[in-house]
Design a protein around this motif. Structure first.
Motif, PDB file in Angstrom:
ATOM      1  N   THR A   1       0.838  -1.204   0.000  1.00 23.22           N
ATOM      2  CA  THR A   1       0.000   0.000   0.000  1.00 23.22           C
ATOM      3  C   THR A   1       0.869   1.250   0.000  1.00 23.22           C
ATOM      4  O   THR A   1       0.622   2.189  -0.764  1.00 23.22           O
ATOM      5  N   ASP A   2       1.881   1.275   0.855  1.00 19.97           N
ATOM      6  CA  ASP A   2       2.800   2.411   0.909  1.00 19.97           C
ATOM      7  C   ASP A   2       3.493   2.625  -0.433  1.00 19.97           C
ATOM      8  O   ASP A   2       3.587   3.752  -0.925  1.00 19.97           O
ATOM      9  N   ALA A   3       3.973   1.555  -1.025  1.00 21.76           N
ATOM     10  CA  ALA A   3       4.675   1.656  -2.308  1.00 21.76           C
ATOM     11  C   ALA A   3       3.750   2.180  -3.403  1.00 21.76           C
ATOM     12  O   ALA A   3       4.147   3.013  -4.226  1.00 21.76           O
TER      13      ALA A   3
ATOM     14  N   GLN B   1       4.036   9.712  -6.652  1.00 24.78           N
ATOM     15  CA  GLN B   1       4.934  10.841  -6.453  1.00 24.78           C
ATOM     16  C   GLN B   1       6.108  10.858  -7.430  1.00 24.78           C
ATOM     17  O   GLN B   1       6.861  11.814  -7.480  1.00 24.78           O
ATOM     18  N   THR B   2       6.245   9.806  -8.229  1.00 25.42           N
ATOM     19  CA  THR B   2       7.359   9.765  -9.182  1.00 25.42           C
ATOM     20  C   THR B   2       7.062  10.534 -10.449  1.00 25.42           C
ATOM     21  O   THR B   2       7.965  10.793 -11.233  1.00 25.42           O
ATOM     22  N   GLY B   3       5.804  10.890 -10.664  1.00 26.10           N
ATOM     23  CA  GLY B   3       5.435  11.618 -11.876  1.00 26.10           C
ATOM     24  C   GLY B   3       5.598  10.778 -13.134  1.00 26.10           C
ATOM     25  O   GLY B   3       5.724  11.311 -14.218  1.00 26.10           O
ATOM     26  N   GLY B   4       5.593   9.444 -12.973  1.00 30.21           N
ATOM     27  CA  GLY B   4       5.720   8.560 -14.125  1.00 30.21           C
ATOM     28  C   GLY B   4       7.129   8.415 -14.653  1.00 30.21           C
ATOM     29  O   GLY B   4       7.368   7.722 -15.617  1.00 30.21           O
ATOM     30  N   ARG B   5       8.066   9.110 -14.029  1.00 32.16           N
ATOM     31  CA  ARG B   5       9.460   9.008 -14.461  1.00 32.16           C
ATOM     32  C   ARG B   5      10.158   7.916 -13.674  1.00 32.16           C
ATOM     33  O   ARG B   5       9.722   7.530 -12.606  1.00 32.16           O
ATOM     34  N   HIS B   6      11.249   7.441 -14.212  1.00 37.75           N
ATOM     35  CA  HIS B   6      12.025   6.404 -13.534  1.00 37.75           C
ATOM     36  C   HIS B   6      12.969   7.057 -12.536  1.00 37.75           C
ATOM     37  O   HIS B   6      14.111   7.360 -12.838  1.00 37.75           O
TER      38      HIS B   6
ATOM     39  N   ALA C   1       9.638   7.414   3.217  1.00 40.70           N
ATOM     40  CA  ALA C   1       9.993   8.300   4.332  1.00 40.70           C
ATOM     41  C   ALA C   1      10.041   9.761   3.905  1.00 40.70           C
ATOM     42  O   ALA C   1       9.806  10.661   4.700  1.00 40.70           O
ATOM     43  N   ASP C   2      10.323  10.007   2.626  1.00 38.27           N
ATOM     44  CA  ASP C   2      10.405  11.371   2.113  1.00 38.27           C
ATOM     45  C   ASP C   2       9.083  11.868   1.545  1.00 38.27           C
ATOM     46  O   ASP C   2       8.862  13.072   1.451  1.00 38.27           O
ATOM     47  N   ALA C   3       8.229  10.960   1.112  1.00 33.84           N
ATOM     48  CA  ALA C   3       7.011  11.353   0.400  1.00 33.84           C
ATOM     49  C   ALA C   3       5.732  10.950   1.123  1.00 33.84           C
ATOM     50  O   ALA C   3       4.656  11.013   0.555  1.00 33.84           O
ATOM     51  N   TRP C   4       5.823  10.574   2.389  1.00 38.31           N
ATOM     52  CA  TRP C   4       4.659  10.058   3.101  1.00 38.31           C
ATOM     53  C   TRP C   4       3.520  11.069   3.207  1.00 38.31           C
ATOM     54  O   TRP C   4       2.347  10.700   3.112  1.00 38.31           O
TER      55      TRP C   4
ATOM     56  N   VAL D   1       2.578  20.701   1.108  1.00 33.01           N
ATOM     57  CA  VAL D   1       1.490  19.950   0.484  1.00 33.01           C
ATOM     58  C   VAL D   1       1.127  20.586  -0.847  1.00 33.01           C
ATOM     59  O   VAL D   1       0.992  19.909  -1.870  1.00 33.01           O
ATOM     60  N   ALA D   2       0.977  21.900  -0.857  1.00 27.51           N
ATOM     61  CA  ALA D   2       0.602  22.596  -2.093  1.00 27.51           C
ATOM     62  C   ALA D   2       1.641  22.373  -3.185  1.00 27.51           C
ATOM     63  O   ALA D   2       1.293  22.103  -4.332  1.00 27.51           O
ATOM     64  N   ILE D   3       2.899  22.465  -2.821  1.00 29.11           N
ATOM     65  CA  ILE D   3       3.964  22.339  -3.821  1.00 29.11           C
ATOM     66  C   ILE D   3       4.156  20.897  -4.253  1.00 29.11           C
ATOM     67  O   ILE D   3       4.220  20.597  -5.449  1.00 29.11           O
ATOM     68  N   ARG D   4       4.221  19.994  -3.306  1.00 25.11           N
ATOM     69  CA  ARG D   4       4.560  18.607  -3.639  1.00 25.11           C
ATOM     70  C   ARG D   4       3.362  17.779  -4.091  1.00 25.11           C
ATOM     71  O   ARG D   4       3.509  16.888  -4.920  1.00 25.11           O
ATOM     72  N   LEU D   5       2.192  18.053  -3.561  1.00 29.79           N
ATOM     73  CA  LEU D   5       1.030  17.244  -3.933  1.00 29.79           C
ATOM     74  C   LEU D   5       0.323  17.800  -5.158  1.00 29.79           C
ATOM     75  O   LEU D   5      -0.044  17.070  -6.057  1.00 29.79           O
TER      76      LEU D   5
END
Length: 122
Positions: free
Chosen positions: A5-7, A13-18, A24-27, A110-114
């Motif tokens: 579920t976490d993964a 959050q990867t934006g479809g890029r590899h 821990a950074d994107a929770w 949240v606004a910037i990253r989400l």
């Protein structure tokens, strides 16, 4: 099961890029992702500011990522020492979120990253 579920949540959050994104950074963004549409109105001003004045959003991120230190953010962004402080103040003026306060920083992130990250809500 929680690991899967976490993964799955962080995958968005990867934006479809590899690229590697650690839970821990994107929770925060990953955890709120399912509520993104419902919460979007709270972040309208900040998303607009991040899109039109990306240098302000970069200063907020650098401030958060470098120990809440404007001087460290300045070094990371290759700016004069006073520039991040000005940009944080300007961000506050435009968005209503003060990145120097706990709640304001979380709302800004949240606004910037989400909402303004690659492949995010538009």
């Amino acid at each position: 099961m929680d690991s899967i579920t976490d993964a799955t949540q962080v995958l968005s959050q990867t934006g479809g890029r590899h690229r590697v994104v650690r839970f821990a950074d994107a929770w925060l963004a990953a955890g709120l992702g399912g509520r993104a549409t419902r919460l979007a109105p709270l972040f309208t001003k900040a998303v607009a500011a991040a899109r039109t004045d990306s240098h302000l959003a970069e200063a907020v991120l650098a401030f958060a990522d470098h120990g809440l230190s404007p001087a460290a953010a300045a070094r990371a962004l290759h700016l004069h020492q006073n520039s991040p402080a000005y940009r944080l103040s300007r961000w506050h003026e435009l968005t209503g979120f003060d990145p120097r306060s706990g709640d304001g920083l979380v709302a800004s992130l949240v606004a910037i990253r989400l909402y303004d990250g690659p492949g995010q809500e538009r």
